[in-house]
Design a protein around this motif. Sequence first.
Motif, PDB file in Angstrom:
ATOM      1  N   HIS A  88       4.579  -1.934   0.013  1.00 12.44           N
ATOM      2  CA  HIS A  88       3.170  -1.626   0.234  1.00 12.44           C
ATOM      3  C   HIS A  88       2.278  -2.314  -0.791  1.00 12.44           C
ATOM      4  CE1 HIS A  88       4.407   2.291   2.512  1.00 12.44           C
ATOM      5  NE2 HIS A  88       4.561   1.201   3.235  1.00 12.44           N
ATOM      6  N   ILE A  89       2.727  -2.400  -2.035  1.00 14.46           N
ATOM      7  CA  ILE A  89       1.976  -3.125  -3.053  1.00 14.46           C
ATOM      8  C   ILE A  89       1.850  -4.597  -2.659  1.00 14.46           C
ATOM      9  CG2 ILE A  89       2.015  -3.959  -5.441  1.00 14.46           C
ATOM     10  CD1 ILE A  89       3.489  -1.302  -6.136  1.00 14.46           C
ATOM     11  N   MET A  90       2.986  -5.205  -2.285  1.00 11.94           N
ATOM     12  CA  MET A  90       2.969  -6.623  -1.927  1.00 11.94           C
ATOM     13  C   MET A  90       2.097  -6.877  -0.708  1.00 11.94           C
ATOM     14  SD  MET A  90       4.723  -7.984  -4.316  1.00 11.94           S
ATOM     15  CE  MET A  90       4.873  -9.640  -3.669  1.00 11.94           C
ATOM     16  N   LEU A  91       2.114  -5.961   0.229  1.00 11.13           N
ATOM     17  CA  LEU A  91       1.269  -6.091   1.417  1.00 11.13           C
ATOM     18  C   LEU A  91      -0.204  -6.141   1.022  1.00 11.13           C
ATOM     19  CD1 LEU A  91       0.865  -5.977   4.542  1.00 11.13           C
ATOM     20  CD2 LEU A  91       0.843  -3.482   4.308  1.00 11.13           C
ATOM     21  N   CYS A  92      -0.608  -5.224   0.159  1.00 11.62           N
ATOM     22  CA  CYS A  92      -2.015  -5.161  -0.244  1.00 11.62           C
ATOM     23  C   CYS A  92      -2.407  -6.367  -1.097  1.00 11.62           C
ATOM     24  CB  CYS A  92      -2.275  -3.863  -1.003  1.00 11.62           C
ATOM     25  SG  CYS A  92      -2.015  -2.369   0.000  1.00 11.62           S
ATOM     26  N   LEU A  93      -1.568  -6.745  -2.049  1.00  9.76           N
ATOM     27  CA  LEU A  93      -1.882  -7.904  -2.878  1.00  9.76           C
ATOM     28  C   LEU A  93      -1.975  -9.172  -2.044  1.00  9.76           C
ATOM     29  CD1 LEU A  93       0.455  -7.302  -5.972  1.00  9.76           C
ATOM     30  CD2 LEU A  93      -2.028  -6.962  -5.872  1.00  9.76           C
TER      31      LEU A  93
END
Length: 439
Positions: A88-93
């Motif tokens: 989820h972090i990588m998706l947002c970044l």
Amino acid sequence: MASPAPLRWGVLGTGRIAREFAAAIYAAPDNEIAMIAGRSPERTKEMADIYGGRSTTTEGLGAYTELARDPDVDVIYIATYQNSHFEHIMLCLSHGKHVLCEKPMCMNALEVRAVVTAAKAKGLFFMEGHWTHCWPAAKEAARLVEEGVIGDLVSVSSDFTFASATNLALPEFQNKMGGGVTQLAGVYPLCAVVRYLGKPSEVKAIGYTEQGGDDGGHVDTAATIVMRHEGNRFGQATYGWKGEGAQETVINGTKGFIVLRSPGMAPTHVTVNVAVARNTYETREIEFEIPKHPEGLPPIKACHPRSEGMLFEVLDAAEAIRAGAIECPAVPHQVSINLAETVDEILAQIGVVYPQTSVSEILANIPEKYGVAQDVAAGKADPVVQAPSLDPAAPIPKSASVAGSETDKSGSSESDAIEVVTARVGERLSVSLTGMEHV
């Protein structure tokens, strides 16, 4: 002087923690909720009707991608379970969003270093949600230590112990969900120690484990940790779900000591004791107010006592983002990395192993469509990973060699390689994520 334009927040998740944080955004001046994303459109809309903003309309996990792509969102708060934080972090970044992720940031130090690397590469703000260190009382204690009021630091001890009945039906007790007391409660006292003393050079962990859920894995439910730090300073963390504890942090110096009073996760009371003779102290009590629950909002069945204090976390993050910073002074990236590395060592000693523990298993969880060949995932010697860029149109800046052993022939470590791989999976992330929202 005119007020700044509101910082537009997205909330990824619709569980209780997400609602606590949404209430804090609602209460924060010059901050607003722009969008809320959840797997259930009905539940998401109900939350948006209370706290503001639009709700995602996509059903299922694709709602998170809808949020990440929305051009009217500046920063995203992630409130899903920790076993899905990395994706989820990588998706947002990858979609250019600043990120504040609920603790624990990820499942291990490799994932933490990877997302920090990705955030820095994109020039985006990124913060682990250790709200404790945003409270005015915690900042006051840190200021007093920095000013030398209690002399040179000698040790830090912190407790976060409270009684909680084992319920294998809950994600907190399921190994596959990343459950266990170290990840969910132990990070509070451990972060307190690491925040003051840095990464320990030596860790001794004693813990109690139980079978976690029906997946055959185990989770820890109580532990005591003793740590040695630079300069022969010592840290101690106690935490567990087996009984009630002091829930205080004690910071010892050569001239006195400071106590952050219970509840240590949300402190409002600081006691400063400066020695004037043996066992004789000049004592000063400092108290701070708890923010009030916003008027007009319904009460929350809170996960955290004093959850209104998440307001401090919102304000710190907003201040850093407006200043163009990529990290928050209260919880800098290096603290999160040091904490994750310490947790890795503790879990290894206690005997808790998650599916995401080994490098080969992390690589195996990155599908071919992210640009990682299967022979890399299998740990075969000397494969070259052509990792996709966070920007799909940008050239690949470099590759990484990953060997089955700890280092490859070029001397690069597996952890370096996984940083390169994971920091560039961005746009290739699938919408079929495996996350679950906090209930």
